[in-house]
Scaffold this motif. Structure first.
Motif, PDB file in Angstrom:
ATOM      1  N   PHE A 149       0.820  -1.220   0.000  1.00 39.12           N
ATOM      2  CA  PHE A 149       0.000   0.000   0.000  1.00 39.12           C
ATOM      3  C   PHE A 149       0.856   1.274   0.000  1.00 39.12           C
ATOM      4  N   GLY A 150       2.165   1.110  -0.117  1.00 39.40           N
ATOM      5  CA  GLY A 150       3.057   2.278  -0.172  1.00 39.40           C
ATOM      6  C   GLY A 150       3.321   2.925   1.163  1.00 39.40           C
ATOM      7  N   ALA A 151       3.068   2.196   2.279  1.00 41.46           N
ATOM      8  CA  ALA A 151       3.253   2.796   3.605  1.00 41.46           C
ATOM      9  C   ALA A 151       4.709   3.158   3.856  1.00 41.46           C
ATOM     10  N   ASP A 152       5.632   2.329   3.341  1.00 44.97           N
ATOM     11  CA  ASP A 152       7.047   2.608   3.564  1.00 44.97           C
ATOM     12  C   ASP A 152       7.480   3.893   2.853  1.00 44.97           C
ATOM     13  N   ARG A 153       6.996   4.082   1.631  1.00 43.90           N
ATOM     14  CA  ARG A 153       7.346   5.295   0.889  1.00 43.90           C
ATOM     15  C   ARG A 153       6.698   6.534   1.494  1.00 43.90           C
ATOM     16  N   PHE A 154       5.458   6.388   1.974  1.00 37.13           N
ATOM     17  CA  PHE A 154       4.805   7.514   2.647  1.00 37.13           C
ATOM     18  C   PHE A 154       5.577   7.902   3.910  1.00 37.13           C
ATOM     19  N   TYR A 155       6.035   6.898   4.652  1.00 45.73           N
ATOM     20  CA  TYR A 155       6.774   7.174   5.887  1.00 45.73           C
ATOM     21  C   TYR A 155       8.075   7.924   5.603  1.00 45.73           C
ATOM     22  N   LEU A 156       8.739   7.580   4.517  1.00 47.23           N
ATOM     23  CA  LEU A 156      10.012   8.223   4.164  1.00 47.23           C
ATOM     24  C   LEU A 156       9.826   9.568   3.490  1.00 47.23           C
ATOM     25  N   GLY A 157       8.578  10.002   3.289  1.00 40.52           N
ATOM     26  CA  GLY A 157       8.315  11.294   2.683  1.00 40.52           C
ATOM     27  C   GLY A 157       8.295  11.278   1.175  1.00 40.52           C
ATOM     28  N   GLN A 158       8.272  10.093   0.569  1.00 40.29           N
ATOM     29  CA  GLN A 158       8.250   9.969  -0.890  1.00 40.29           C
ATOM     30  C   GLN A 158       6.796   9.737  -1.330  1.00 40.29           C
ATOM     31  N   TRP A 159       6.060  10.829  -1.479  1.00 43.54           N
ATOM     32  CA  TRP A 159       4.621  10.743  -1.719  1.00 43.54           C
ATOM     33  C   TRP A 159       4.301  10.216  -3.120  1.00 43.54           C
ATOM     34  N   ARG A 160       5.050  10.595  -4.113  1.00 41.03           N
ATOM     35  CA  ARG A 160       4.751  10.131  -5.461  1.00 41.03           C
ATOM     36  C   ARG A 160       4.930   8.624  -5.584  1.00 41.03           C
ATOM     37  N   GLU A 161       6.022   8.104  -5.066  1.00 44.62           N
ATOM     38  CA  GLU A 161       6.246   6.655  -5.105  1.00 44.62           C
ATOM     39  C   GLU A 161       5.200   5.921  -4.273  1.00 44.62           C
ATOM     40  N   GLY A 162       4.825   6.560  -3.135  1.00 46.34           N
ATOM     41  CA  GLY A 162       3.802   5.939  -2.299  1.00 46.34           C
ATOM     42  C   GLY A 162       2.461   5.844  -3.003  1.00 46.34           C
ATOM     43  N   LEU A 163       2.068   6.881  -3.720  1.00 45.06           N
ATOM     44  CA  LEU A 163       0.809   6.830  -4.476  1.00 45.06           C
ATOM     45  C   LEU A 163       0.904   5.818  -5.614  1.00 45.06           C
ATOM     46  N   GLY A 164       2.083   5.725  -6.239  1.00 47.55           N
ATOM     47  CA  GLY A 164       2.253   4.747  -7.306  1.00 47.55           C
ATOM     48  C   GLY A 164       2.105   3.323  -6.806  1.00 47.55           C
ATOM     49  N   LYS A 165       2.676   3.037  -5.647  1.00 50.60           N
ATOM     50  CA  LYS A 165       2.541   1.689  -5.078  1.00 50.60           C
ATOM     51  C   LYS A 165       1.118   1.426  -4.609  1.00 50.60           C
ATOM     52  N   LEU A 166       0.450   2.467  -4.109  1.00 51.00           N
ATOM     53  CA  LEU A 166      -0.905   2.280  -3.599  1.00 51.00           C
ATOM     54  C   LEU A 166      -1.875   1.918  -4.714  1.00 51.00           C
ATOM     55  N   PHE A 167      -1.804   2.625  -5.832  1.00 52.45           N
ATOM     56  CA  PHE A 167      -2.767   2.383  -6.917  1.00 52.45           C
ATOM     57  C   PHE A 167      -2.353   1.235  -7.834  1.00 52.45           C
ATOM     58  N   SER A 168      -1.133   0.765  -7.717  1.00 54.34           N
ATOM     59  CA  SER A 168      -0.714  -0.397  -8.518  1.00 54.34           C
ATOM     60  C   SER A 168      -0.606  -1.662  -7.683  1.00 54.34           C
TER      61      SER A 168
END
Length: 249
Positions: A201-220
């Motif tokens: 769900f992109g939680a790791d990328r959201f935690y690190l402040g990488q919002w674009r990668e986090g949204l990409g992982k969430l929707f894919s």
């Protein structure tokens, strides 16, 4: 009768005016002042304390942390001035102690072994310049604009200063080129745990402040699981770090 009444009013008016003029005259206030002055204490020839002609001693530098009256050899390095002559430096071996002649800064008083005040004393100092000190013996200004997660690892120029109790040769403030080593408070263990459990769900990328990668992982859905496995490996080895470029804690 009217004439007598008018004369009486004129006489009364003159009497009131004369009484009012007497009371408002300045000699009445002077009499009251002289009467009060008889019962008040008289101060004659007051003694004014003489102002000292000697100007206060202004210490050189910041001597607020310099203890006066103590042993000279225990004064902090910022409280003394040592003369490093060339002929003495020629006998100075790096990393070994050497004895130099030092003086306390102006405004700082210290004593020798006999308890007498000294203006000169010998101080044993390790033969090394301040920029050669161990990193634990000086403090530097941290730079928060450089990226710590980079290949090759980046460096930055900063100003460092030796600690107060550390004695060294040369200037106590010096320039250093250090690796970017600041931290923004992100934990490596937390990022790895989020990548393993909620990485899809992109939680790791959201935690690190990488919002674009986090949204990409969430929707894919974590790149159908492939992106999730790759991030677990990258975060595990420390290749993927916080978005602000700081180090993990």
């Amino acid at each position: 009768m009217k004439a007598y009444g008018i004369v009486l009013l004129l006489i009364t008016d003159l009497c009131f005016k004369s009484v009012y003029g007497y009371l408002s005259s300045p000699h009445v206030g002077q009499e009251a002042f002289s009467r009060d002055a008889q019962y008040s204490p008289v101060i004659t020839n007051p003694v004014v304390p003489a102002v000292s002609s000697a100007s206060p001693v202004e210490p050189n530098g910041d001597t607020s942390k310099c203890p006066s009256g103590g042993p000279c050899n225990r004064l902090p390095a910022d409280c003394i001035t040592c003369s490093y002559q060339e002929h003495k430096l020629s006998n100075c071996t790096y990393g070994r102690p050497a004895t130099f002649t030092c003086k306390p800064n102006r405004g700082v008083h210290c004593t020798g072994g006999s308890g007498k005040q000294q203006t000169e004393f010998n101080q044993t100092i390790t033969c090394q310049f301040c920029w050669q000190l161990d990193p634990s013996q000086y403090r530097c200004k941290n730079e928060t604009n450089c990226m710590t997660v980079a290949c090759p690892r980046r460096r930055y120029n900063t100003t460092c200063k030796a600690l107060e109790h550390v004695h060294c040769l040369g200037k106590r403030e010096f320039k250093k080129r250090l690796f970017c080593n600041w931290t923004g408070g992100y934990k490596w263990s937390t990022a790895l745990a989020l990548s393993i459990t909620l990485g899809g769900f992109g939680a790791d990328r959201f935690y690190l402040g990488q919002w674009r990668e986090g949204l990409g992982k969430l929707f894919s859905f974590g790149g159908l699981g492939i992106w999730t496995l790759i991030d677990v490996l990258l975060i595990g080895v420390g290749y993927v770090g916080p978005a602000d470029g700081s180090l993990y804690i």
